[in-house]
Design a protein around this motif. Sequence first.
Motif, mmCIF file in Angstrom:
data_model
loop_
_atom_site.group_PDB
_atom_site.id
_atom_site.type_symbol
_atom_site.label_atom_id
_atom_site.label_comp_id
_atom_site.label_asym_id
_atom_site.label_seq_id
_atom_site.Cartn_x
_atom_site.Cartn_y
_atom_site.Cartn_z
ATOM 1 N N GLY A 57 5.556 -11.964 31.901
ATOM 2 C CA GLY A 57 4.285 -12.589 32.257
ATOM 3 C C GLY A 57 3.874 -13.615 31.226
ATOM 4 O O GLY A 57 4.653 -14.014 30.360
ATOM 5 N N ILE A 58 2.621 -14.047 31.284
ATOM 6 C CA ILE A 58 2.123 -15.055 30.357
ATOM 7 C C ILE A 58 1.487 -14.373 29.141
ATOM 8 O O ILE A 58 1.217 -13.173 29.147
ATOM 9 N N ILE A 59 1.281 -15.168 28.094
ATOM 10 C CA ILE A 59 0.548 -14.668 26.936
ATOM 11 C C ILE A 59 -0.932 -14.631 27.310
ATOM 12 O O ILE A 59 -1.511 -15.666 27.673
ATOM 13 N N PRO A 60 -1.569 -13.480 27.249
ATOM 14 C CA PRO A 60 -2.971 -13.393 27.694
ATOM 15 C C PRO A 60 -3.899 -14.290 26.870
ATOM 16 O O PRO A 60 -3.919 -14.189 25.635
ATOM 17 N N PRO A 61 -4.653 -15.171 27.508
ATOM 18 C CA PRO A 61 -5.626 -16.000 26.765
ATOM 19 C C PRO A 61 -6.661 -15.147 26.036
ATOM 20 O O PRO A 61 -7.255 -15.598 25.055
ATOM 21 N N GLU A 62 -6.836 -13.918 26.493
ATOM 22 C CA GLU A 62 -7.844 -13.045 25.888
ATOM 23 C C GLU A 62 -7.537 -12.707 24.428
ATOM 24 O O GLU A 62 -8.411 -12.211 23.690
ATOM 25 N N PHE A 63 -6.296 -12.954 23.989
ATOM 26 C CA PHE A 63 -5.979 -12.732 22.576
ATOM 27 C C PHE A 63 -6.922 -13.528 21.667
ATOM 28 O O PHE A 63 -7.151 -13.160 20.518
ATOM 29 N N SER A 64 -7.464 -14.612 22.204
ATOM 30 C CA SER A 64 -8.316 -15.477 21.381
ATOM 31 C C SER A 64 -9.615 -14.795 20.961
ATOM 32 O O SER A 64 -10.305 -15.265 20.051
ATOM 33 N N SER A 70 2.882 -21.248 29.075
ATOM 34 C CA SER A 70 2.624 -22.039 27.875
ATOM 35 C C SER A 70 1.935 -21.200 26.801
ATOM 36 O O SER A 70 1.441 -20.095 27.061
ATOM 37 N N ILE A 71 1.905 -21.743 25.604
ATOM 38 C CA ILE A 71 1.179 -21.122 24.504
ATOM 39 C C ILE A 71 -0.299 -21.450 24.683
ATOM 40 O O ILE A 71 -0.670 -22.624 24.807
ATOM 41 N N PRO A 72 -1.170 -20.464 24.707
ATOM 42 C CA PRO A 72 -2.587 -20.734 25.010
ATOM 43 C C PRO A 72 -3.255 -21.655 23.991
ATOM 44 O O PRO A 72 -3.087 -21.491 22.776
ATOM 45 N N GLU A 73 -4.025 -22.611 24.498
ATOM 46 C CA GLU A 73 -4.827 -23.479 23.632
ATOM 47 C C GLU A 73 -5.851 -22.673 22.849
ATOM 48 O O GLU A 73 -6.255 -23.051 21.746
ATOM 49 N N SER A 74 -6.252 -21.549 23.408
ATOM 50 C CA SER A 74 -7.324 -20.757 22.805
ATOM 51 C C SER A 74 -6.930 -20.109 21.483
ATOM 52 O O SER A 74 -7.776 -19.513 20.810
ATOM 53 N N PHE A 75 -5.666 -20.239 21.073
ATOM 54 C CA PHE A 75 -5.259 -19.711 19.767
ATOM 55 C C PHE A 75 -6.026 -20.393 18.636
ATOM 56 O O PHE A 75 -6.053 -19.900 17.510
ATOM 57 N N ALA A 76 -6.659 -21.517 18.943
ATOM 58 C CA ALA A 76 -7.447 -22.221 17.927
ATOM 59 C C ALA A 76 -8.575 -21.365 17.386
ATOM 60 O O ALA A 76 -9.066 -21.585 16.270
ATOM 61 N N PRO A 128 4.216 -27.925 25.966
ATOM 62 C CA PRO A 128 4.144 -28.423 24.585
ATOM 63 C C PRO A 128 3.585 -27.368 23.630
ATOM 64 O O PRO A 128 2.990 -26.369 24.051
ATOM 65 N N ILE A 129 3.796 -27.619 22.353
ATOM 66 C CA ILE A 129 3.114 -26.831 21.324
ATOM 67 C C ILE A 129 1.663 -27.322 21.287
ATOM 68 O O ILE A 129 1.414 -28.506 21.049
ATOM 69 N N LEU A 164 -3.402 -25.224 18.050
ATOM 70 C CA LEU A 164 -2.843 -24.175 17.205
ATOM 71 C C LEU A 164 -3.013 -24.519 15.728
ATOM 72 O O LEU A 164 -3.128 -23.631 14.879
ATOM 73 N N PHE A 165 -3.069 -25.819 15.436
ATOM 74 C CA PHE A 165 -3.137 -26.250 14.042
ATOM 75 C C PHE A 165 -4.488 -26.882 13.694
ATOM 76 O O PHE A 165 -4.612 -27.591 12.702
ATOM 77 N N SER A 166 -5.491 -26.599 14.519
ATOM 78 C CA SER A 166 -6.813 -27.195 14.256
ATOM 79 C C SER A 166 -7.669 -26.329 13.349
ATOM 80 O O SER A 166 -8.679 -26.796 12.809
ATOM 81 N N ASN A 167 -7.290 -25.067 13.196
ATOM 82 C CA ASN A 167 -8.124 -24.141 12.411
ATOM 83 C C ASN A 167 -7.188 -23.154 11.719
ATOM 84 O O ASN A 167 -7.241 -21.953 11.950
ATOM 85 N N CYS A 168 -6.315 -23.690 10.842
ATOM 86 C CA CYS A 168 -5.146 -22.918 10.423
ATOM 87 C C CYS A 168 -5.002 -22.839 8.914
ATOM 88 O O CYS A 168 -3.878 -22.829 8.402
#
Length: 487
Positions: A7-14, A32-38, A56-57, A61-65
């Motif tokens: 399945g997909i990576i759950p956006p709820e991880f954010s 895709s890799i969720p944008e919400s990882f930010a 895409p990556i 992911l790199f906005s708050n890292c």
Amino acid sequence: MDNHFYGIIPPEFSSLHHLHHLQLDMNSLHGSIPESFAFLSELSLVTLMDNNLTGPIPRSLFSNCTLLGNVDLSINFLTGKIPEGIGNCPNLWTLNLYNNQLTGQLPLSLSNTSLFNVDVEVNHLSGELPANVIGKLPSLFLLHLSYNEMVSHDHNTNLEPFFTALGNCTDLEELELAGMGLGGRLPNSIGRPGAQLYSMLLQENNIYGSIPSNIAYLSNLIVLNLTSNSLNETISAEISQLLNLEQLFLSHNFFTGTIPAALGQLPELSLLDLSNNQFSGEIPPSLGNLVQVNSMFLNNNLLSGTIPPELGKCDLYKLDLSFNALTGSIPKEILHEIRIFLNLSHNYLDGRLPVELSKLEKVQEIDVSSNSLTGNLFPEISNCTALRMINFSHNSLQGNLPDSLGDLKYLESIDVSGNNLSGLIPTSLNKLQALSFLNLSFNNFGGPIPSSGIFNVVTNLSFLGNPHLCGSISGMSTCSKSRKWFG
């Protein structure tokens, strides 16, 4: 990791704002890799390797890292460019993106990070080799760029700027630039990465010229691979100063001249591959000093003279001297320890087939075809109990095939075509369940062809040029019931 998730990576991880480590390696995740990882501002490790992720990556992911140190997105199907914002991660020390479908160039902003591990091989990254990035990463110890579409400087003609930049990476241990078609000569600055470098892989490029003497500065080098380039001059004798070198791959180039005797001064060398070049002259007896060598490939050159008996001092498992112009007999000194294969084919070797071959109890393949060897195929060949392939074709062997061949239970292939062998074909060959290739053509065998086993599957092509053979195989003459045959 490795839980068979799909399945997909759950956006709820954010919503897990205090998450430090996210490891989802080796699953069957897609999408895709969720944008919400930010929103995961405390994330220090993200490993999503070996899934089926696409797209895409995400730049987010790199906005708050600021704490992010380890990113592993390798072995997926990611596309697009590596986001420039990756430079917002000052503590980033490992970046693994290998085996994806990424394009573009390595971002300049990587020079703002603390990287000491960069592996982006097997993508579609382009542009010049990133000297301007690498030179600003002094802690770098692993750099894998292989199998991308990068070029050297000055329109793929100049490797100097890149190797000069590597001089700032004094801790570099692994450099891999294979399979990119890089052009230019190996520069004198090749020695600048310094004494820590132990692996340099530059195979499958368009590098030409010689191996410069400055390579001696890489004093801890263990593996040097320059296979499949266009190197066309000489090997510097200074290569003998690489006293820790264990594997030297120089095959499929255009080296000329003699093999440097100085190669015999590499005490730790276990593999020497000089095959498919244009080396001429004799094999240096000094190679016998390589007592650690278990694999020696000198095949497909222009070597002449006799085989040095000194090679018998090497701990050889594999020896390939085929496709040269070697003369003289096979030295019995080399026939004591070879465990995998011996290939002396396509030379001008003469003398009797040495019975000492029977001492190679663990050898799996023996190929001495296309020489001028004489004598008999001795019954003691059955001592080579591990044999899978025998090729004695195109020599001047005489006598019968020994019945003891039927004791070689692992034998898969036997070719004795183009000799002067005679007598009956041993029926013992039909016991060999592994045997799938048999070529007895162009000899003087006579009598009936045995039945069952391999003889039920071969065609008359296995027996061409033996006019006194007969049997039930299509294309062969039928045996006379009244005639008595003797071996």
